[in-house]
Write a protein that holds these residues in place. Structure first.
Motif, PDB file in Angstrom:
ATOM      1  N   ASP A 143       0.936  -1.310   0.095  1.00 58.80           N
ATOM      2  CA  ASP A 143       0.058   0.034   0.112  1.00 58.80           C
ATOM      3  C   ASP A 143       0.826   1.154  -0.033  1.00 58.80           C
ATOM      4  OD1 ASP A 143      -2.464  -1.408   2.235  1.00 58.80           O
ATOM      5  OD2 ASP A 143      -2.316  -1.458   0.046  1.00 58.80           O
ATOM      6  N   TYR A 144       1.842   1.164   0.783  1.00 62.02           N
ATOM      7  CA  TYR A 144       2.912   2.346   0.849  1.00 62.02           C
ATOM      8  C   TYR A 144       3.473   2.441  -0.687  1.00 62.02           C
ATOM      9  CZ  TYR A 144       7.520   3.991   1.090  1.00 62.02           C
ATOM     10  OH  TYR A 144       8.786   4.706   0.582  1.00 62.02           O
ATOM     11  N   ARG A 145       3.975   1.505  -1.329  1.00 58.49           N
ATOM     12  CA  ARG A 145       4.458   1.679  -2.500  1.00 58.49           C
ATOM     13  C   ARG A 145       3.559   2.012  -3.691  1.00 58.49           C
ATOM     14  NH1 ARG A 145       8.890  -2.289  -4.035  1.00 58.49           N
ATOM     15  NH2 ARG A 145      10.666  -1.552  -3.385  1.00 58.49           N
ATOM     16  N   ARG A 146       2.045   1.611  -3.392  1.00 52.82           N
ATOM     17  CA  ARG A 146       1.137   1.877  -4.490  1.00 52.82           C
ATOM     18  C   ARG A 146       0.208   3.354  -4.061  1.00 52.82           C
ATOM     19  NH1 ARG A 146      -1.193  -2.472  -3.843  1.00 52.82           N
ATOM     20  NH2 ARG A 146      -2.836  -1.831  -2.276  1.00 52.82           N
ATOM     21  N   LEU A 147       0.056   3.633  -2.848  1.00 53.00           N
ATOM     22  CA  LEU A 147      -0.669   4.691  -2.649  1.00 53.00           C
ATOM     23  C   LEU A 147       0.034   5.840  -1.820  1.00 53.00           C
ATOM     24  CD1 LEU A 147      -3.857   2.632  -0.844  1.00 53.00           C
ATOM     25  CD2 LEU A 147      -3.541   3.456  -3.315  1.00 53.00           C
ATOM     26  N   HIS A 148       1.064   5.520  -1.144  1.00 49.39           N
ATOM     27  CA  HIS A 148       1.625   6.561  -0.467  1.00 49.39           C
ATOM     28  C   HIS A 148       2.960   7.270  -1.055  1.00 49.39           C
ATOM     29  CE1 HIS A 148      -1.130   5.625   2.813  1.00 49.39           C
ATOM     30  NE2 HIS A 148      -0.758   4.545   2.946  1.00 49.39           N
ATOM     31  N   LYS A 149       3.732   6.422  -1.488  1.00 50.21           N
ATOM     32  CA  LYS A 149       4.926   6.833  -2.288  1.00 50.21           C
ATOM     33  C   LYS A 149       4.547   7.521  -3.565  1.00 50.21           C
ATOM     34  CE  LYS A 149       9.489   5.175  -3.705  1.00 50.21           C
ATOM     35  NZ  LYS A 149      10.474   4.230  -3.991  1.00 50.21           N
ATOM     36  N   PRO A 150       3.852   7.194  -4.340  1.00 48.62           N
ATOM     37  CA  PRO A 150       3.855   7.727  -5.835  1.00 48.62           C
ATOM     38  C   PRO A 150       3.400   9.261  -5.619  1.00 48.62           C
ATOM     39  CG  PRO A 150       2.464   5.556  -5.709  1.00 48.62           C
ATOM     40  CD  PRO A 150       2.947   5.794  -4.707  1.00 48.62           C
TER      41      PRO A 150
END
Length: 886
Positions: free
Chosen positions: A318-325
């Motif tokens: 979720d971090y990679r997909r939602l928060h980092k972008p």
């Protein structure tokens, strides 16, 4: 330059250029020009923090001259020379003059050397040229420019004033009213024009000069006394001073434009400041997010369950997909804003933006790199932890399964071992119990491995720090304790059964007989079922016929087997009859076997069903093998023709290369015809390849109808092509050797006959055959000489001599023999009546090659008349011919 630069300027400057060339200057004018030009130069040089005192001295090194041009033009000149030598000064002045010339000004009679030498007239002329170009030339009034424009501007500004009539730049300004009128026209509060008198020029001039210097920032370039005391003031000095008024007052007209420009600059500055604030806030937020995120990514606290670790992995995704972008986008936007801001500042000639400490783009990139490093480490840790938990879960599940199986197996075993059923059992029951107990002991021993595996798995779970190790250890300990108890109970029961067995003597022979006959019959039926259901792989029709024969033999045994089945069932029926007749206590089944009559009947019925299925499978395979046999015969029919044909051709080529029929050209022609006939045979090879493809597709691996395989045919065909090509090449090489060495056909035939005589039909001679051939041809040589010859004919040390190498050697030896004959004839002449010849005589009288050839083969002469360096030339004759001819 514009049109004015190329035409009008040259027109009004022509008198000045004439003046420069004539180098004539009135002393009063020179004084006025010195003061005016010096003041004008200082008005600009002070912007650079410097000034000049002596105009002809301070410009000699060219440094302040270049600085003056940079200030008034706003451009950078070439880097000046800092040396003190004359050449450095001339270089600097030339750079300044080149710059003036680049602005379209034609310099006449003004050279760098005169300026460096302090020539006053040339220096003043140069400064005047600069004033014209940068202070006067750009003045434009009502379609007039430069001098005329400045004059027209003065006339327009002073027209309303009495006693002022500006017609030129010398006499019209002597009374000072023109200067006062210009000041009053633009700044009336500075001068009370009504109190001025035309007959008081000194007061008027000093008033104008003082007011201009004090309020208008126009330096005092003229002296009132010089102007009044001169019949005709210097025009250039007046024009220079007046141009300062023009530029001072024309600046007011540009105020509005400057104000607008300032507003625009302020707007740009405000926008840039907003960009700076946005950058600082965005950078601060991004760094704060990175600061908060990195500890989360560096947290390596392990979880006990796969579910918890998978939840961590899902959170990471979720971090990679939602928060980092979005943060990646913010970082990209931050860099874009930074670059945009720097570009705007650069275009506005503003200093580059320097973010707060720790918020540079490089700082953000470094922090971002740390984030990605932590992210990479966290991902690797997650995956490793998941693998570890998977391993633990696998081991735990394996432990539970094995433990459950073991616990299920041991369930009731303790109660069974504690039974006292043997106390009321018959002998047969006792026997059965003993056998059963022995079987149990075997089973118990077989389960020993499982218990050890359970303990090993528990140990590994402890070593891997399994979270539920206490429960695993407790269960493992329980299993081990139970296992020890089972061992003790087993031993105790065996001892009790053996004691009881001694008390009973009746043996149930029927059960024993049943078991003895039922077991092999059951094994026979199981073997028969296995054979009938077994898949078979055959490659020949003989093999399938063998299987069919064996199957028919098996069917012939079925009646006898049925009789055995009925006999076994009869034994069981007799046991049942005895039990019913004598009321024997038969608490249980046959103790010697677990094979029941029902199982025997079931398996027998299954065997009877499998027989017809086997018949059908054998019939189908027989048909397939017949088809394969036809393919084998089809391939063999062709292979048995092609194989011998290739062998025959190989032998024929060998005979052609050995036999000596006709000339070498005839042999070459014959070989080329053979090569053509061989190439024409290729379609048959291709047809055989097609048949071989069908055999491979049918999975046929052998063929008894022929000894030739496709690989043999291919190799033979390739060898045939190689042999014919190599043989043709050898004949061609023989022709080249014959022609190059001048060998006759008869010699070639003789060489071939000698070679064929000792050749063992292989096309080559071994070492012994070659030695025998040389001896037959009259060569008498020792081992050293033979080794030398072998190094010539067999340089690769293969141990064989080809015909081509043999020809090359014989042709060379023939040439050596001719050389030796020539040398011996020379010996007879040189020796005269002596029995020897010296080394010096040989080297003096013979050519070098013949002399060295002789010296290498002659022995020292040791006769009574010998002298130092004497050689026995008779030994050379013996080496050549075998015995002396002299």
């Amino acid at each position: 330059m514009d049109h004015y630069d190329s035409q009008q300027t040259n027109d009004y400057m022509q008198p000045e250029e004439d003046w420069d060339r004539d180098l004539l200057l009135d002393p009063a004018w020179e004084k006025q020009q010195r003061k005016t030009f010096t003041a004008w130069c200082n008005s600009h040089l002070r912007k650079a923090g410097t000034q000049i005192e002596n105009i002809e001295e301070d410009f000699r090194d060219g440094l302040k001259l270049m600085l003056l041009l940079e200030v008034i033009s706003g451009e950078r000149l070439a880097k000046p020379e800092r040396g003190k030598m004359r050449v450095h000064k001339i270089s600097n002045v030339n750079k300044a003059l080149d710059f003036i010339a680049s602005k379209g000004v034609k310099l006449v009679s003004i050279g760098a050397e005169e300026i460096v030498d302090g020539n006053v007239k040339m220096t003043l002329g140069m400064i005047w040229t600069i004033i014209l170009r940068f202070a006067i030339q750009d003045i434009s009034v009502e379609e007039t420019s430069a001098k005329e424009g400045l004059l027209l501007w003065c006339q327009r500004k002073t027209a309303p004033y009495k006693n002022v009539n500006i017609q030129n730049f010398h006499i019209s300004w002597k009374d000072g009213l023109g200067f006062c009128a210009l000041i009053h026209r633009h700044r009336p509060e500075l001068i009370d024009y009504g109190k001025l008198r035309k007959d008081d020029p000194l007061t008027n001039l000093n008033t104008a000069f003082d007011v201009a210097e004090k309020y208008l920032d126009i330096p005092k370039m003229l002296d009132a006394e010089d102007i009044v005391g001169t019949a005709r003031p210097d025009e250039k000095a007046i024009m220079t001073y007046v141009s300062s008024f023009y530029h001072a007052f024309s600046g007011a007209q540009k105020a509005e434009t400057a104000a607008n420009r300032i507003c625009k600059v302020l707007a740009v500055n405000q926008e840039n400041e907003q960009l700076m604030e946005d950058y600082e806030k965005l950078a601060s937020d991004l760094l704060e997010w990175i600061r908060r995120t990195i500890p989360w990514l560096e947290n390596r606290a392990p979880e006990n369950t796969m579910h918890a670790m998978q939840q961590k992995l899902e959170d990471f995704r979720d971090y990679r997909r939602l928060h980092k972008p979005p943060k990646v986008q913010e970082k990209c936007q931050l860099e874009i804003n930074f670059n945009t801001l720097q570009t705007k500042l650069r275009l506005s000639n503003r200093p580059a933006f320097m973010p707060s400490e720790g918020r540079m783009v490089s700082d953000i990139n470094n922090a971002w790199g740390c984030l990605e490093q932590a992210e990479k480490g966290y991902e690797e840790w997650l995956l490793n932890e998941i693998r570890r938990l998977e391993r633990l879960d696998h081991l735990a599940e394996k432990f539970r399964q094995k433990a459950s199986i073991h616990e299920a197996w041991t369930d009731g075993k303790e109660a069974m071992l504690r039974q006292k059923d043997y106390e009321t059992a018959t002998l047969s029951e006792i026997k059965a119990l003993l056998k059963k107990h022995e079987a149990f002991e075997s089973d118990l021993a077989a389960h020993q491995d499982r218990v050890e595996q359970i303990a090993a798995i528990a140990q590994e779970l402890n070593e891997l720090d399994y979270y539920d190790s206490p429960s695993v250890n407790a269960r493992c300990q329980k299993i081990c304790d139970q296992w020890d108890n089972l061992g003790a109970l087993t031993q105790k029961r065996r001892e009790a059964l053996e004691r009881t067995e001694k008390l009973l003597e009746t043996i149930d022979q029927l059960y024993l007989e049943y078991a003895k006959r039922a077991a092999p019959f059951n094994n026979w039926m199981e073997g028969a079922m296995e054979d009938l259901q077994d898949t078979f792989i055959v490659h020949t029709i003989e093999e399938i016929q063998g299987l069919t024969t064996a199957h028919e033999q098996f069917k012939a045994t079925l009646p006898d087997a049925d009789k055995e089945r009925l006999a076994i069932l009869g034994i069981h029926n007799e046991v049942s009859k005895i039990v019913q007749t004598y009321h024997v206590n038969m608490a249980g089944t046959n103790p010697y076997t677990t094979i029941t009559p029902q199982e025997i009947n079931s398996k027998w019925d299954h065997v009877r069903q499998l027989v017809p299925r086997r018949d059908q499978a054998l019939t189908e395979e027989h048909a397939r093998q017949q088809h394969n046999e036809r393919l084998r015969k089809q391939f063999a029919a062709q292979a048995n023709v092609i194989g011998p044909w290739i062998q025959t051709k190989m032998e024929e080529i060998g005979r052609i290369s050995i036999e000596m029929h006709g000339t070498l050209e005839d042999q070459l022609s014959h070989l080329r015809q053979y090569e053509k006939s061989i190439v024409n045979y290729k379609p048959k090879i291709d047809q055989l390849e097609g048949d071989h493809q069908l055999i491979q597709e049918a999975l046929i691996f052998d063929n008894k109808h022929t000894n030739y395989t496709m690989e043999h045919i291919r190799v033979g065909w390739e060898q045939l092509l190689t042999t014919i090509a190599r043989t043709i090449n050898e004949v061609e090489n023989q022709i080249l050797t014959r022609d190059a060495k001048g060998i006759s056909q008869e010699q070639m035939n003789e060489f071939r006959a000698s070679f064929n005589h000792f050749d063992r039909k292989t096309g080559m001679m071994d070492t012994d055959d070659f030695r025998a051939c040389l001896i037959s041809m009259g060569y008498n040589m020792g081992e050293a000489e033979f080794a030398r010859i072998m190094s010539i004919v067999d340089p690769n040390r293969l141990g064989v001599v080809t015909f081509q190498a043999f020809i090359d050697f014989m042709s060379r030896e023939t040439a050596d023999t001719d050389t030796a004959d020539q040398v011996m004839a020379s010996f007879k002449i040189l020796a005269g009546d002596k029995n020897y010849i010296t080394v010096d005589e040989l080297r003096r009288e013979l050519p070098p090659d013949q002399a060295e050839y002789c010296i290498a083969r002659m022995a020292p002469y040791t006769g009574p008349d010998a002298v130092p360096g004497a050689l026995d030339y008779m030994s050379f004759s013996t080496a050549l011919y075998g015995e002396s001819d002299l």
